[in-house]
Design a protein around this motif. Sequence first.
Motif, PDB file in Angstrom:
ATOM      1  N   LEU A   1       0.861  -1.180   0.000  1.00 12.68           N
ATOM      2  CA  LEU A   1       0.000   0.000   0.000  1.00 12.68           C
ATOM      3  C   LEU A   1       0.901   1.235   0.000  1.00 12.68           C
ATOM      4  O   LEU A   1       1.690   1.428   0.916  1.00 12.68           O
ATOM      5  CB  LEU A   1      -0.902  -0.006   1.239  1.00 12.68           C
ATOM      6  CG  LEU A   1      -1.969   1.072   1.324  1.00 12.68           C
ATOM      7  CD1 LEU A   1      -2.985   0.914   0.193  1.00 12.68           C
ATOM      8  CD2 LEU A   1      -2.675   1.016   2.683  1.00 12.68           C
ATOM      9  N   LEU A   2       0.793   2.031  -1.060  1.00 18.58           N
ATOM     10  CA  LEU A   2       1.607   3.243  -1.169  1.00 18.58           C
ATOM     11  C   LEU A   2       0.713   4.468  -1.147  1.00 18.58           C
ATOM     12  O   LEU A   2      -0.467   4.407  -1.506  1.00 18.58           O
ATOM     13  CB  LEU A   2       2.426   3.223  -2.462  1.00 18.58           C
ATOM     14  CG  LEU A   2       3.437   2.089  -2.612  1.00 18.58           C
ATOM     15  CD1 LEU A   2       4.119   2.171  -3.972  1.00 18.58           C
ATOM     16  CD2 LEU A   2       4.453   2.100  -1.488  1.00 18.58           C
ATOM     17  N   THR A   3       1.314   5.578  -0.745  1.00 21.23           N
ATOM     18  CA  THR A   3       0.610   6.851  -0.716  1.00 21.23           C
ATOM     19  C   THR A   3       1.194   7.774  -1.770  1.00 21.23           C
ATOM     20  O   THR A   3       2.419   7.824  -1.947  1.00 21.23           O
ATOM     21  CB  THR A   3       0.696   7.500   0.680  1.00 21.23           C
ATOM     22  OG1 THR A   3       0.024   8.760   0.663  1.00 21.23           O
ATOM     23  CG2 THR A   3       2.120   7.732   1.140  1.00 21.23           C
TER      24      THR A   3
ATOM     25  N   ARG B   1       4.418  14.576  -4.578  1.00 15.39           N
ATOM     26  CA  ARG B   1       3.775  13.976  -5.752  1.00 15.39           C
ATOM     27  C   ARG B   1       4.528  12.736  -6.239  1.00 15.39           C
ATOM     28  O   ARG B   1       4.779  12.564  -7.427  1.00 15.39           O
ATOM     29  CB  ARG B   1       3.592  15.004  -6.858  1.00 15.39           C
ATOM     30  CG  ARG B   1       2.728  16.170  -6.401  1.00 15.39           C
ATOM     31  CD  ARG B   1       2.253  17.036  -7.530  1.00 15.39           C
ATOM     32  NE  ARG B   1       1.483  18.170  -7.043  1.00 15.39           N
ATOM     33  CZ  ARG B   1       0.185  18.140  -6.786  1.00 15.39           C
ATOM     34  NH1 ARG B   1      -0.502  17.062  -6.946  1.00 15.39           N
ATOM     35  NH2 ARG B   1      -0.444  19.229  -6.358  1.00 15.39           N
ATOM     36  N   MET B   2       4.865  11.898  -5.267  1.00 15.67           N
ATOM     37  CA  MET B   2       5.545  10.631  -5.533  1.00 15.67           C
ATOM     38  C   MET B   2       4.840   9.531  -4.756  1.00 15.67           C
ATOM     39  O   MET B   2       4.320   9.787  -3.663  1.00 15.67           O
ATOM     40  CB  MET B   2       7.009  10.695  -5.051  1.00 15.67           C
ATOM     41  CG  MET B   2       7.867  11.710  -5.737  1.00 15.67           C
ATOM     42  SD  MET B   2       9.478  11.909  -4.918  1.00 15.67           S
ATOM     43  CE  MET B   2      10.146  10.268  -5.069  1.00 15.67           C
ATOM     44  N   TRP B   3       4.848   8.309  -5.295  1.00 20.85           N
ATOM     45  CA  TRP B   3       4.325   7.155  -4.568  1.00 20.85           C
ATOM     46  C   TRP B   3       5.394   6.716  -3.584  1.00 20.85           C
ATOM     47  O   TRP B   3       6.521   6.393  -3.980  1.00 20.85           O
ATOM     48  CB  TRP B   3       3.985   6.013  -5.524  1.00 20.85           C
ATOM     49  CG  TRP B   3       2.769   6.274  -6.341  1.00 20.85           C
ATOM     50  CD1 TRP B   3       2.711   6.640  -7.652  1.00 20.85           C
ATOM     51  CD2 TRP B   3       1.410   6.175  -5.895  1.00 20.85           C
ATOM     52  NE1 TRP B   3       1.401   6.794  -8.044  1.00 20.85           N
ATOM     53  CE2 TRP B   3       0.583   6.512  -6.993  1.00 20.85           C
ATOM     54  CE3 TRP B   3       0.809   5.844  -4.676  1.00 20.85           C
ATOM     55  CZ2 TRP B   3      -0.810   6.510  -6.904  1.00 20.85           C
ATOM     56  CZ3 TRP B   3      -0.567   5.861  -4.601  1.00 20.85           C
ATOM     57  CH2 TRP B   3      -1.370   6.189  -5.693  1.00 20.85           C
ATOM     58  N   LEU B   4       5.042   6.730  -2.299  1.00 20.91           N
ATOM     59  CA  LEU B   4       5.986   6.421  -1.227  1.00 20.91           C
ATOM     60  C   LEU B   4       5.335   5.520  -0.186  1.00 20.91           C
ATOM     61  O   LEU B   4       4.115   5.392  -0.134  1.00 20.91           O
ATOM     62  CB  LEU B   4       6.429   7.718  -0.526  1.00 20.91           C
ATOM     63  CG  LEU B   4       7.132   8.763  -1.385  1.00 20.91           C
ATOM     64  CD1 LEU B   4       7.259  10.063  -0.616  1.00 20.91           C
ATOM     65  CD2 LEU B   4       8.497   8.254  -1.829  1.00 20.91           C
ATOM     66  N   GLN B   5       6.173   4.962   0.692  1.00 17.46           N
ATOM     67  CA  GLN B   5       5.661   4.275   1.864  1.00 17.46           C
ATOM     68  C   GLN B   5       5.104   5.328   2.824  1.00 17.46           C
ATOM     69  O   GLN B   5       5.394   6.508   2.697  1.00 17.46           O
ATOM     70  CB  GLN B   5       6.762   3.443   2.538  1.00 17.46           C
ATOM     71  CG  GLN B   5       7.805   4.232   3.317  1.00 17.46           C
ATOM     72  CD  GLN B   5       8.930   4.779   2.452  1.00 17.46           C
ATOM     73  OE1 GLN B   5       8.870   4.768   1.227  1.00 17.46           O
ATOM     74  NE2 GLN B   5       9.991   5.251   3.102  1.00 17.46           N
TER      75      GLN B   5
ATOM     76  N   SER C   1      -2.140  12.964   1.662  1.00 17.43           N
ATOM     77  CA  SER C   1      -2.030  12.186   0.436  1.00 17.43           C
ATOM     78  C   SER C   1      -3.003  12.674  -0.633  1.00 17.43           C
ATOM     79  O   SER C   1      -4.084  13.169  -0.325  1.00 17.43           O
ATOM     80  CB  SER C   1      -2.346  10.720   0.720  1.00 17.43           C
ATOM     81  OG  SER C   1      -1.500  10.205   1.706  1.00 17.43           O
ATOM     82  N   LEU C   2      -2.597  12.467  -1.878  1.00 23.97           N
ATOM     83  CA  LEU C   2      -3.506  12.675  -2.996  1.00 23.97           C
ATOM     84  C   LEU C   2      -4.264  11.387  -3.305  1.00 23.97           C
ATOM     85  O   LEU C   2      -5.371  11.422  -3.826  1.00 23.97           O
ATOM     86  CB  LEU C   2      -2.727  13.127  -4.237  1.00 23.97           C
ATOM     87  CG  LEU C   2      -2.046  14.485  -4.118  1.00 23.97           C
ATOM     88  CD1 LEU C   2      -1.130  14.729  -5.312  1.00 23.97           C
ATOM     89  CD2 LEU C   2      -3.092  15.587  -4.006  1.00 23.97           C
ATOM     90  N   ASP C   3      -3.634  10.251  -2.960  1.00 21.99           N
ATOM     91  CA  ASP C   3      -4.239   8.946  -3.212  1.00 21.99           C
ATOM     92  C   ASP C   3      -3.508   7.917  -2.348  1.00 21.99           C
ATOM     93  O   ASP C   3      -2.361   8.132  -1.944  1.00 21.99           O
ATOM     94  CB  ASP C   3      -4.111   8.579  -4.698  1.00 21.99           C
ATOM     95  CG  ASP C   3      -5.005   7.426  -5.139  1.00 21.99           C
ATOM     96  OD1 ASP C   3      -5.815   6.932  -4.322  1.00 21.99           O
ATOM     97  OD2 ASP C   3      -4.886   7.014  -6.302  1.00 21.99           O
ATOM     98  N   VAL C   4      -4.159   6.824  -2.088  1.00 22.69           N
ATOM     99  CA  VAL C   4      -3.560   5.657  -1.419  1.00 22.69           C
ATOM    100  C   VAL C   4      -4.037   4.456  -2.212  1.00 22.69           C
ATOM    101  O   VAL C   4      -5.233   4.320  -2.472  1.00 22.69           O
ATOM    102  CB  VAL C   4      -3.999   5.551   0.059  1.00 22.69           C
ATOM    103  CG1 VAL C   4      -3.476   4.280   0.698  1.00 22.69           C
ATOM    104  CG2 VAL C   4      -3.530   6.777   0.849  1.00 22.69           C
ATOM    105  N   ARG C   5      -3.076   3.595  -2.606  1.00 24.12           N
ATOM    106  CA  ARG C   5      -3.458   2.509  -3.497  1.00 24.12           C
ATOM    107  C   ARG C   5      -2.568   1.281  -3.277  1.00 24.12           C
ATOM    108  O   ARG C   5      -1.393   1.396  -2.979  1.00 24.12           O
ATOM    109  CB  ARG C   5      -3.292   2.997  -4.931  1.00 24.12           C
ATOM    110  CG  ARG C   5      -3.820   2.067  -5.976  1.00 24.12           C
ATOM    111  CD  ARG C   5      -3.634   2.602  -7.374  1.00 24.12           C
ATOM    112  NE  ARG C   5      -4.141   3.964  -7.522  1.00 24.12           N
ATOM    113  CZ  ARG C   5      -3.830   4.754  -8.548  1.00 24.12           C
ATOM    114  NH1 ARG C   5      -3.039   4.334  -9.501  1.00 24.12           N
ATOM    115  NH2 ARG C   5      -4.335   5.969  -8.611  1.00 24.12           N
TER     116      ARG C   5
END
Length: 175
Positions: free
Chosen positions: A59-61, A67-71, A143-147
């Motif tokens: 699960l990344l944020t 504006r990066m997918w991170l832990q 976050s902008l998104d969590v996926r």
Amino acid sequence: MSLHDDAVLVLKTYEDQPELRDAYLEHLAAHPDGLWKACGAGHLTASALVVDPERGRVLLTLHRKLRMWLQMGGHCEPGDASLAAAALREATEESGVAGLTLLPGGPVRLDRHPIPPPCHCHFDVQFAAVAAPDAVHTVSDESLDVRWFSYAEVPDVADASVVRLLDATRARLGA
């Protein structure tokens, strides 16, 4: 035990990445405020890669500022009893997932990286947290998104530091 003392103990017992570990310890020795965001020379942060080993996913944020997918992760707070507690708090707050448990064995990796001012540098102590296969997540204000991403998708969406953290986490899981 203070959070500072816990950080020193955790780092002294961390056996991987000896040069980077020593840099973290030197930073804490030189900067009594080295755990806090106000430290202009940089500060420790605590993060956790949220994994679902049963489904082979993480699960990344999508970090609002970077504006990066991170832990999941962030700054230590005065109420945190330990770095592990800070990592678990951050993972829970940013993911909305209840019942996360940290993988045993302490930090999985260390990652020092520059960031935009005013913070300048993060000395990130990285843990891994296990989520149940039916975990429900939410998007926090940070976050902008969590996926969820499969292990195989992570190199396509995240930077090399997240890929290294995932590799180290999978090694610890024996996956």
